[in-house]
Scaffold this motif. Structure first.
Motif, mmCIF file in Angstrom:
data_model
loop_
_atom_site.group_PDB
_atom_site.id
_atom_site.type_symbol
_atom_site.label_atom_id
_atom_site.label_comp_id
_atom_site.label_asym_id
_atom_site.label_seq_id
_atom_site.Cartn_x
_atom_site.Cartn_y
_atom_site.Cartn_z
ATOM 1 N N UNK A 123 0.793 -1.222 0.000
ATOM 2 C CA UNK A 123 0.000 0.000 0.000
ATOM 3 C C UNK A 123 0.820 1.263 0.000
ATOM 4 N N UNK A 124 2.149 1.144 0.090
ATOM 5 C CA UNK A 124 3.025 2.312 0.115
ATOM 6 C C UNK A 124 3.908 2.331 -1.131
ATOM 7 N N UNK A 125 3.353 1.938 -2.256
ATOM 8 C CA UNK A 125 4.116 1.901 -3.490
ATOM 9 C C UNK A 125 4.258 3.289 -4.083
ATOM 10 N N UNK A 126 5.341 3.463 -4.818
ATOM 11 C CA UNK A 126 5.608 4.747 -5.449
ATOM 12 C C UNK A 126 4.709 4.948 -6.659
ATOM 13 N N UNK A 127 4.371 6.205 -6.919
ATOM 14 C CA UNK A 127 3.566 6.520 -8.101
ATOM 15 C C UNK A 127 4.416 6.576 -9.359
ATOM 16 N N UNK A 128 5.715 6.664 -9.198
ATOM 17 C CA UNK A 128 6.607 6.790 -10.351
ATOM 18 C C UNK A 128 7.143 5.449 -10.827
ATOM 19 N N UNK A 129 7.410 4.530 -9.915
ATOM 20 C CA UNK A 129 8.068 3.288 -10.285
ATOM 21 C C UNK A 129 7.350 2.103 -9.652
ATOM 22 N N UNK A 130 7.341 1.032 -10.417
ATOM 23 C CA UNK A 130 6.798 -0.219 -9.903
ATOM 24 C C UNK A 130 7.782 -0.826 -8.913
ATOM 25 N N UNK A 131 7.288 -1.594 -7.940
ATOM 26 C CA UNK A 131 8.226 -2.222 -6.982
ATOM 27 C C UNK A 131 9.193 -3.187 -7.645
ATOM 28 N N UNK A 132 8.850 -3.668 -8.833
ATOM 29 C CA UNK A 132 9.736 -4.616 -9.521
ATOM 30 C C UNK A 132 10.949 -3.937 -10.141
ATOM 31 N N UNK A 133 10.931 -2.632 -10.255
ATOM 32 C CA UNK A 133 12.053 -1.907 -10.866
ATOM 33 C C UNK A 133 13.068 -1.603 -9.773
ATOM 34 N N UNK A 134 14.100 -2.390 -9.738
ATOM 35 C CA UNK A 134 15.169 -2.198 -8.769
ATOM 36 C C UNK A 134 16.166 -1.159 -9.292
ATOM 37 N N UNK A 135 17.077 -0.691 -8.443
ATOM 38 C CA UNK A 135 18.050 0.306 -8.921
ATOM 39 C C UNK A 135 18.883 -0.157 -10.103
ATOM 40 N N UNK A 136 19.322 -1.404 -10.098
ATOM 41 C CA UNK A 136 20.166 -1.855 -11.214
ATOM 42 C C UNK A 136 19.342 -2.008 -12.489
ATOM 43 N N UNK A 137 18.070 -2.392 -12.370
ATOM 44 C CA UNK A 137 17.216 -2.476 -13.554
ATOM 45 C C UNK A 137 16.972 -1.096 -14.128
ATOM 46 N N UNK A 138 16.726 -0.109 -13.262
ATOM 47 C CA UNK A 138 16.512 1.247 -13.751
ATOM 48 C C UNK A 138 17.770 1.823 -14.385
ATOM 49 N N UNK A 139 18.928 1.537 -13.818
ATOM 50 C CA UNK A 139 20.179 2.012 -14.414
ATOM 51 C C UNK A 139 20.385 1.422 -15.798
ATOM 52 N N UNK A 140 19.997 0.154 -15.969
ATOM 53 C CA UNK A 140 20.094 -0.456 -17.289
ATOM 54 C C UNK A 140 19.068 0.140 -18.244
ATOM 55 N N UNK A 141 17.867 0.423 -17.768
ATOM 56 C CA UNK A 141 16.851 1.045 -18.623
ATOM 57 C C UNK A 141 17.319 2.396 -19.137
ATOM 58 N N UNK A 142 17.933 3.176 -18.268
ATOM 59 C CA UNK A 142 18.364 4.535 -18.629
ATOM 60 C C UNK A 142 19.726 4.567 -19.304
ATOM 61 N N UNK A 143 20.384 3.402 -19.444
ATOM 62 C CA UNK A 143 21.710 3.335 -20.068
ATOM 63 C C UNK A 143 22.718 4.246 -19.372
ATOM 64 N N UNK A 144 22.713 4.214 -18.045
ATOM 65 C CA UNK A 144 23.670 4.966 -17.248
ATOM 66 C C UNK A 144 24.894 4.081 -17.029
ATOM 67 N N UNK A 145 25.898 4.229 -17.877
ATOM 68 C CA UNK A 145 27.038 3.328 -17.877
ATOM 69 C C UNK A 145 27.820 3.407 -16.569
ATOM 70 N N UNK A 146 28.171 4.619 -16.120
ATOM 71 C CA UNK A 146 28.980 4.744 -14.905
ATOM 72 C C UNK A 146 28.216 4.253 -13.685
ATOM 73 N N UNK A 147 26.938 4.610 -13.597
ATOM 74 C CA UNK A 147 26.144 4.197 -12.436
ATOM 75 C C UNK A 147 25.943 2.685 -12.450
ATOM 76 N N UNK A 148 25.707 2.115 -13.620
ATOM 77 C CA UNK A 148 25.534 0.667 -13.706
ATOM 78 C C UNK A 148 26.809 -0.059 -13.305
ATOM 79 N N UNK A 149 27.951 0.452 -13.706
ATOM 80 C CA UNK A 149 29.206 -0.174 -13.310
ATOM 81 C C UNK A 149 29.419 -0.050 -11.806
ATOM 82 N N UNK A 150 28.997 1.084 -11.217
ATOM 83 C CA UNK A 150 29.092 1.239 -9.770
ATOM 84 C C UNK A 150 28.224 0.221 -9.047
#
Length: 934
Positions: A164-191
């Motif tokens: 019941x406390x889910x974000x309006x912007x992102x689904x709970x299934x979207x983890x940080x590493x999945x979002x970094x891959x979606x956005x093609x953030x090379x440096x952040x993904x490598x971090x």
């Protein structure tokens, strides 16, 4: 400009709680809410949104705190955090966004760093906002926070979300590493990869494990969306570049898998097709980064296995990766200019300057080579290693001679189909022996069968049946074999059992209906049609006829789809008309027997499409049978409307669509099909054309004896096979390496922004392919980031600039206040120094004042801080006392000076009576005037 403690202006309030993707929408929502609140006093209206309907009451201190975070006012935030009672650092605005989320969205590093130092701060979706914005410094600070663990960066991110406390912007299934891959953030993904984050590959669609069953039973839509989010991350260029040891092979396999999923999950077909196209484009972009033929050869020669090093020798090209791209239908990759340039150079090897020659010159050269074709074939049989033999083995010469052989075969078929073959009067002979022309056709057919058998042995069954031209060859050769078999059966029957099967020579009208000779002639006629259709395949070599031939193949597929619906309509009307007319079969009421039986009805309806039947076929010659005749006419007319007006026009539309689709990508489709044609002539073997390939050459005898010797030695020897020697820098792969992201990421050369060829190999001997692939990936990353920098400025960038200006505004205001305070203290110190210089005994007098502490003689002029007395700041009473003392001392000094001047002037006046007299020193007004001037 308002003070930090004041509320924000209207324009600032309208931007409160905005996100980067929804900043404009959030600002509009703020304006709508402000307008509604202004009208709420006149006519109260309920808000349909539950979160707004319940109201969002905030403490005034919290409101100031969140507004300062939105404006970038760091000092106001510090005062709110230091105030008593302390403000709730995790308080949210009306859109549910906390202060740290607002600061991250505005990319304010100083405020984020300040908020992270506070106890009890909840990061929440702030990490996702930072990844989306691409601010490496903020992401690093957030993941270093104690509340963020290594497991939370990957699949366990959803477990941190409260129901019941889910974000309006992102689904709970979207983890940080999945979002970094979606956005093609090379440096952040490598971090994130360096911190141990991973992405679990989805199971097969048909998987029935406990986890998949539970997810499907709980929420099938969430399960499908999780698969889509995961595949979108796996198909991103950033993920493939940083985690795959062979990015091109990974892109090939993933695009093929996504295409299969698109056919199985039709609900999300467009999404899977888009991801598949992204993988194909990524592989093509990597090939586009090649800068030399050596790099192109290394990419196209790489095998499928991890230990298959590419062959860089141009004389030993295998093109294993190119064959794999043809298998996975990578049309962009195959039709790339780099790939086509290498293929063209191999195709015309041995003919320097061929493409620069005139068309007429090329025709004459080809005609001359065709004329000496029999001599060249015989010469190659005995001297395959000579210079002339090496030229015959080139792909173009092989194609020329094989095409010539097939053209000769078609000429033999034409001769066999004309009257030349029936000069001897064998038209009435059953089971005749083959003529010389038929013997030649037989030799050609046997040669084609041997060639197809060798192709099937070299390519394998799966690769062979994947090409539909091979199906055409199989049908053509099978029909010829059936023809020969029927001719042999007919000959044997009439040669050994004439009393049973009748005489050999007799009129064709008297032949049995199942005579083997009749069957063989029918099969031979059909085989001739397939033979001439097979010649169309050679048109792929031509740049203008090739696209037309590809369009024809697509149209045949459309016709097959159309026939399925057409036969359904045909059978339905045939059954209806046959049911209506079969009652009148024994009477003479019908003009014809077109609809008396079901086969005749099907035949009549089919040929009616071509206007061969007559309208009188539905007439019933009886005066009292108007209703059956009317029903028959209606059915016959409805059939023509459905078949001719609807179905045939639909077929024309389908064929036009296929033609336009091929025409839009004509160059790509033609180059891909031509590459398939060329690859059949690149491999070793099959040099001699038909029927010369039936001759046993000395080379074949040598290879047969050598293979026999090796087989015997292998059977006799009991030694274990030696392991293949590996190079020092070869990377070893486990069978389950694709399921372990950490091991893959450690093997992949890491991206470094300041270096183009950086690798993490520990040994000095780096494999050639790994080195080249690392360079290609590094070039691609730099090109990708360069394209991002060259993009136009959008509204999000303007909003960020406005926020930076607002933050700078409050910084300047605080600096001005500090400068004002510093200047005031400096003036006070200056007054004290003046006082000391005028009256050295002032300190002793002030020390005698009751209740005043002794004044420190240390000057604070150079220190820039207020003057202190015994270490304490002077009070207002003490400053007033100093002012009075300075004034009294000045007046006393002025009176003494004026008295001395007046006394001197009076003495002079007594000597000179004309001199002007000065006023008396008792004049207070004069004293005040002098004090003011001083």
């Amino acid at each position: 400009m308002s003070s930090p403690g004041e509320g924000p202006s209207d324009s600032q309030t309208s931007r409160n709680g905005s996100t980067r993707k929804n900043k404009v929408a959030s600002r509009e929502n703020g304006i709508v809410m402000r307008n509604w609140s202004s009208r709420s006093s006149a006519r109260p209206m309920p808000i349909p949104l539950k979160s707004l309907n319940e109201g969002h009451r905030m403490d005034p201190q919290e409101r100031i705190f969140l507004e300062a975070a939105e404006r970038g006012d760091k000092h106001t935030i510090m005062r709110c955090l230091q105030a008593q009672p302390h403000v709730n650092i995790n308080c949210t605005n009306i859109l549910g966004r906390s202060a740290i989320q607002i600061a991250v969205d505005n990319e304010n590093i100083e405020i984020v760093e300040l908020l992270l130092k506070q106890d009890g701060v909840k990061i929440g979706d702030a990490l996702l906002y930072a990844i989306r914005e691409g601010v490496y410094r903020i992401v690093e600070m957030l993941i270093n926070h104690p509340s963020i663990s290594r497991h939370m960066l990957g699949p366990e991110w959803a477990k941190t979300k409260i129901q019941g406390d889910e974000s309006s912007d992102y689904s709970p299934d979207i983890s940080p590493i999945i979002l970094a891959a979606h956005c093609n953030q090379f440096e952040i993904l490598q971090l994130l990869l360096s911190r141990g984050a991973r992405i679990d590959r989805p199971h097969q669609l048909s998987c029935s494990c406990t986890r998949c069953r539970e997810q499907v039973s709980d929420d099938s839509l969430r399960h499908s969306l999780l698969r889509i989010h995961t595949y979108r991350a796996l198909a991103s260029p950033a993920w493939i570049s940083l985690t795959s040891p062979d990015p091109i092979l990974t892109a090939f396999k993933l695009s093929w898998e996504l295409e299969l999923l698109a056919n199985k999950e039709n609900e999300f077909k467009d999404t899977y097709v888009e991801l598949s196209e992204n993988c194909k484009k990524y592989a093509c972009d990597l090939l586009d980064q090649c800068r030399s033929s050596e790099e192109v050869i290394a990419v196209l020669n790489k095998g499928d296995g991890p230990d298959d090093d590419p062959v860089l020798d141009p004389e030993k090209l295998t093109l294993a990766r190119l064959k794999l791209s043809l298998k996975y239908e990578q049309k962009r990759f195959v039709s790339h200019p780099h790939c086509q340039q290498l293929l063209a150079s191999i195709w015309y090897d041995g003919l320097p300057g061929w493409r620069k020659r005139h068309t007429f010159t090329k025709f004459l050269i080809c005609l001359g080579l065709i004329c000496i074709w029999p001599f060249m074939a015989v010469y190659y049989l005995f001297f395959p290693k000579s210079q002339m033999g090496q030229m015959i083995r080139t792909p173009f010469m092989k194609f020329l001679y094989h095409s010539t052989s097939f053209v000769v075969f078609l000429l033999l078929l034409i001769l066999a189909s004309t009257e030349i073959s029936s000069i001897d009067g064998r038209g009435m002979s059953r089971g005749p022996p083959p003529s010389q022309l038929e013997w030649l056709i037989t030799f050609w057919v046997i040669g084609f069968i041997w060639s197809e058998c060798k192709q099937l042995w070299e390519e394998g069954l799966k690769a062979y049946i994947r090409q539909w031209w091979n199906w055409l060859d199989f049908i053509m050769l099978a029909l010829y074999l059936c023809t020969f078999s029927c001719r042999i059966v007919g000959y044997i029957q009439l040669e050994f059992w004439p009393e049973r099967y009748g005489p050999r020579d007799m009129l064709r009208s008297d032949w049995p209906h199942n005579d083997p000779t009749l069957i063989s002639e029918g099969l031979f006629a059909i085989a001739n049609v397939f033979s001439f259709a097979r010649f169309i395949y050679l048109f792929l070599q031509h740049p203008h006829l090739g696209p037309l031939q590809i369009s024809l193949g697509c149209m045949l597929i459309d016709i097959a789809k159309f026939l399925f619906i057409f036969f359904l309509v045909l059978i339905s009307f045939a059954c209806g008309l046959n049911q209506l007319y079969w009652h009148y079969g024994n009477e003479d009421n019908l003009a014809s027997d077109a609809f008396l039986t079901l086969p005749s009805t099907l035949t009549t309806l089919f040929w009616s499409l071509f206007s061969i039947t007559h309208i009188t076929d539905v007439v019933i010659d009886a005066p009292n049978l108007h209703i059956p005749q009317l029903m028959g006419s209606l059915l016959f007319g409805a059939y023509h409307v459905a078949s001719i007006i609807v179905l045939l026009n639909m077929l024309i539309a389908m064929m036009s669509n296929s033609f336009n689709s091929i025409e839009d990508h004509a160059d790509r489709e033609w180059k891909f099909a031509r590459s398939k044609l060329w690859m059949g002539y690149f491999d070793e073997g099959s040099t001699s054309p038909t029927p010369f390939n039936l001759i046993v050459s000395p080379k074949s005898v040598y290879f047969f004896l050598k293979a026999t010797k090796d087989f015997l030695c292998k059977c006799c020897s009991r030694e274990e096979p030696k392991l293949r020697r590996q190079s020092m820098g070869t990377i070893k792969h486990d069978a389950n390496s694709n399921n372990h992201v950490n091991s893959i990421a450690s093997e992949r050369p890491k991206y470094t922004p300041n270096s183009e060829t950086t690798s993490v190999q520990t040994t000095e001997d780096i494999p050639k392919y790994e080195d080249i692939m690392a360079r290609l990936v590094s070039r691609y990353i730099h090109q990708f980031k360069k394209n991002l920098r060259n993009q136009e400025v959008n509204e999000d960038d303007l909003l960020e600039i406005k926020q930076d200006i607002s933050s700078l505004r409050y910084e300047l205001r605080e600096d001005r206040k500090r400068e004002t305070a510093r200047a005031t203290g400096h003036i006070d110190n200056l007054k004290r120094d003046i006082m000391r210089s005028l009256k050295p005994g002032l300190h002793s007098n002030m020390n005698g004042i009751p209740g005043n502490p002794p004044i420190s003689p240390t000057s604070s002029f150079n220190s820039g801080i207020p003057y202190t007395i015994s270490g304490n700041v002077m009070s207002q009473q003490e400053l007033d006392y100093l002012k009075r003392e300075i004034t009294m001392e000045l007046k006393h000094e002025i009176r003494e000076a004026v008295g001395e001047i007046v006394e001197a002037m009076n003495t002079n006046a007594m000597n000179n009576s004309t001199a002007p007299a000065l006023p008396s020193n008792s004049n207070d007004l004069y004293h005040t005037h002098l004090y003011t001037q001083l």
